[in-house]
Design a protein around this motif. Structure first.
Motif, PDB file in Angstrom:
ATOM      1  N   TRP A 109       0.819  -1.212   0.000  1.00 55.26           N
ATOM      2  CA  TRP A 109       0.000   0.000   0.000  1.00 55.26           C
ATOM      3  C   TRP A 109       0.849   1.256   0.000  1.00 55.26           C
ATOM      4  O   TRP A 109       0.446   2.274  -0.566  1.00 55.26           O
ATOM      5  N   ALA A 110       2.021   1.213   0.618  1.00 56.42           N
ATOM      6  CA  ALA A 110       2.919   2.367   0.569  1.00 56.42           C
ATOM      7  C   ALA A 110       3.372   2.621  -0.871  1.00 56.42           C
ATOM      8  O   ALA A 110       3.455   3.773  -1.311  1.00 56.42           O
ATOM      9  N   LEU A 111       3.644   1.556  -1.609  1.00 57.59           N
ATOM     10  CA  LEU A 111       4.024   1.710  -3.019  1.00 57.59           C
ATOM     11  C   LEU A 111       2.855   2.244  -3.850  1.00 57.59           C
ATOM     12  O   LEU A 111       3.058   3.063  -4.751  1.00 57.59           O
ATOM     13  N   VAL A 112       1.638   1.802  -3.543  1.00 59.72           N
ATOM     14  CA  VAL A 112       0.463   2.322  -4.239  1.00 59.72           C
ATOM     15  C   VAL A 112       0.305   3.816  -3.937  1.00 59.72           C
ATOM     16  O   VAL A 112       0.067   4.626  -4.843  1.00 59.72           O
ATOM     17  N   LEU A 113       0.438   4.194  -2.673  1.00 55.36           N
ATOM     18  CA  LEU A 113       0.358   5.614  -2.304  1.00 55.36           C
ATOM     19  C   LEU A 113       1.415   6.426  -3.030  1.00 55.36           C
ATOM     20  O   LEU A 113       1.147   7.513  -3.531  1.00 55.36           O
ATOM     21  N   TRP A 114       2.623   5.916  -3.062  1.00 55.48           N
ATOM     22  CA  TRP A 114       3.709   6.616  -3.726  1.00 55.48           C
ATOM     23  C   TRP A 114       3.393   6.785  -5.213  1.00 55.48           C
ATOM     24  O   TRP A 114       3.577   7.871  -5.775  1.00 55.48           O
ATOM     25  N   ALA A 115       2.890   5.728  -5.853  1.00 55.17           N
ATOM     26  CA  ALA A 115       2.580   5.805  -7.282  1.00 55.17           C
ATOM     27  C   ALA A 115       1.455   6.795  -7.566  1.00 55.17           C
ATOM     28  O   ALA A 115       1.497   7.544  -8.544  1.00 55.17           O
ATOM     29  N   VAL A 116       0.454   6.814  -6.705  1.00 48.20           N
ATOM     30  CA  VAL A 116      -0.694   7.687  -6.932  1.00 48.20           C
ATOM     31  C   VAL A 116      -0.353   9.144  -6.633  1.00 48.20           C
ATOM     32  O   VAL A 116      -0.665  10.045  -7.407  1.00 48.20           O
ATOM     33  N   PHE A 117       0.275   9.388  -5.495  1.00 44.56           N
ATOM     34  CA  PHE A 117       0.461  10.764  -5.048  1.00 44.56           C
ATOM     35  C   PHE A 117       1.750  11.425  -5.537  1.00 44.56           C
ATOM     36  O   PHE A 117       1.889  12.632  -5.454  1.00 44.56           O
ATOM     37  N   SER A 118       2.701  10.653  -6.066  1.00 48.75           N
ATOM     38  CA  SER A 118       3.944  11.268  -6.529  1.00 48.75           C
ATOM     39  C   SER A 118       3.738  12.096  -7.790  1.00 48.75           C
ATOM     40  O   SER A 118       4.509  13.006  -8.067  1.00 48.75           O
ATOM     41  N   ARG A 142       1.047  13.929  -8.417  1.00 53.60           N
ATOM     42  CA  ARG A 142       0.191  15.088  -8.159  1.00 53.60           C
ATOM     43  C   ARG A 142       1.003  16.238  -7.611  1.00 53.60           C
ATOM     44  O   ARG A 142       1.961  16.053  -6.878  1.00 53.60           O
ATOM     45  N   ARG A 143       0.574  17.402  -7.952  1.00 51.19           N
ATOM     46  CA  ARG A 143       1.176  18.604  -7.360  1.00 51.19           C
ATOM     47  C   ARG A 143       0.289  18.975  -6.183  1.00 51.19           C
ATOM     48  O   ARG A 143      -0.798  19.482  -6.349  1.00 51.19           O
ATOM     49  N   GLU A 144       0.799  18.710  -5.020  1.00 52.61           N
ATOM     50  CA  GLU A 144       0.001  18.903  -3.818  1.00 52.61           C
ATOM     51  C   GLU A 144       0.511  20.109  -3.043  1.00 52.61           C
ATOM     52  O   GLU A 144       1.710  20.296  -2.880  1.00 52.61           O
ATOM     53  N   ARG A 160      -3.035  15.588  10.688  1.00 51.29           N
ATOM     54  CA  ARG A 160      -2.994  17.045  10.875  1.00 51.29           C
ATOM     55  C   ARG A 160      -1.557  17.550  11.029  1.00 51.29           C
ATOM     56  O   ARG A 160      -1.228  18.653  10.612  1.00 51.29           O
ATOM     57  N   MET A 161      -0.705  16.724  11.637  1.00 47.32           N
ATOM     58  CA  MET A 161       0.687  17.125  11.861  1.00 47.32           C
ATOM     59  C   MET A 161       1.544  16.991  10.606  1.00 47.32           C
ATOM     60  O   MET A 161       2.682  17.430  10.585  1.00 47.32           O
ATOM     61  N   SER A 162       0.994  16.387   9.543  1.00 44.95           N
ATOM     62  CA  SER A 162       1.759  16.194   8.331  1.00 44.95           C
ATOM     63  C   SER A 162       1.896  17.493   7.538  1.00 44.95           C
ATOM     64  O   SER A 162       1.003  18.321   7.512  1.00 44.95           O
ATOM     65  N   ARG A 163       3.013  17.624   6.882  1.00 45.47           N
ATOM     66  CA  ARG A 163       3.272  18.766   6.021  1.00 45.47           C
ATOM     67  C   ARG A 163       2.461  18.671   4.724  1.00 45.47           C
ATOM     68  O   ARG A 163       2.221  19.667   4.075  1.00 45.47           O
ATOM     69  N   TRP A 164       2.038  17.477   4.370  1.00 46.16           N
ATOM     70  CA  TRP A 164       1.317  17.246   3.121  1.00 46.16           C
ATOM     71  C   TRP A 164      -0.156  17.048   3.422  1.00 46.16           C
ATOM     72  O   TRP A 164      -0.546  16.151   4.151  1.00 46.16           O
ATOM     73  N   GLU A 165      -0.995  17.878   2.821  1.00 42.74           N
ATOM     74  CA  GLU A 165      -2.414  17.893   3.151  1.00 42.74           C
ATOM     75  C   GLU A 165      -3.125  16.574   2.878  1.00 42.74           C
ATOM     76  O   GLU A 165      -3.799  16.043   3.747  1.00 42.74           O
ATOM     77  N   LYS A 166      -3.017  16.057   1.674  1.00 47.88           N
ATOM     78  CA  LYS A 166      -3.763  14.851   1.313  1.00 47.88           C
ATOM     79  C   LYS A 166      -2.947  13.586   1.513  1.00 47.88           C
ATOM     80  O   LYS A 166      -3.406  12.641   2.134  1.00 47.88           O
TER      81      LYS A 166
END
Length: 179
Positions: free
Chosen positions: A25-34, A36-38, A108-114
């Motif tokens: 799932w970490a690899l899926v997150l990385w593939a999906v969110f890398s 995007r310009r967030e 909430r403590m994360s620097r990245w919103e989504k």
């Protein structure tokens, strides 16, 4: 029937039931969110730190609420192995509420919103399931291993949906603020 605790058994169960699915799932997150310009959020933590805080929070919530039991007769069973297997409903509800609140705080403590929210969901799920693996490593029947799988699926799905709702609600609030 419970056996004695074994570190090698515990680590193997964590690897198989928590490590492998979490890595996937970490690899899926990385593939999906890398791709995007967030926009960056206001939190101080990067993704690794967010995940680490979430893992520790999920582990602490499970160990803190489910390592002891207060039964309906008012008797208290303290922490130890084997862990209790019967809990009053208020204790289970308090454990669930604690997990949700700690996951939202880690997000909430994360620097990245989504992305930070999804990393917090994954980390909280992995931490909670790792604490579940302590009991699974002492169970000779294998039923606790099934519990770990169901824990990963249930918390993973539930917390991911929570973060999707959080992202939608947060996106609406930002668009209402910006003219």
């Amino acid at each position: 029937m419970a056996a004695d605790f074994s570190w090698s058994q515990f680590l193997w169960i964590v690897f198989v039931f928590v490590g492998v699915p979490s890595t996937f799932w970490a690899l899926v997150l990385w593939a999906v969110f890398s791709k995007r310009r967030e926009s960056k959020g206001s939190g101080p933590l990067g993704l690794w730190a967010t995940g680490s805080v979430a893992v520790a929070s999920g582990f602490a919530a499970c160990a803190g609420w489910l390592s002891w039991s207060a039964d309906y007769r008012g008797e208290f069973r303290g922490p130890g192995l084997p862990a209790p297997n019967e809990f009053p409903s208020w204790q289970v509800a308090a454990c669930g509420a604690t997990v949700v609140v700690l996951c939202l705080l880690a997000a909430r403590m994360s620097r990245w919103e989504k992305t930070g929210g999804h990393v917090a969901a994954l980390g909280t799920t992995a931490g909670f399931a790792t604490a579940f693996c302590i009991e699974a490593s002492t169970d000779v029947t294998g039923q606790s291993g099934v519990g770990v799988i169901l824990c990963m699926m249930g918390w993973g799905t539930g917390l991911t949906l929570l973060m999707l709702v959080r992202n939608v609600v947060g996106g609406r609030q930002q668009s209402a603020v910006q003219p």
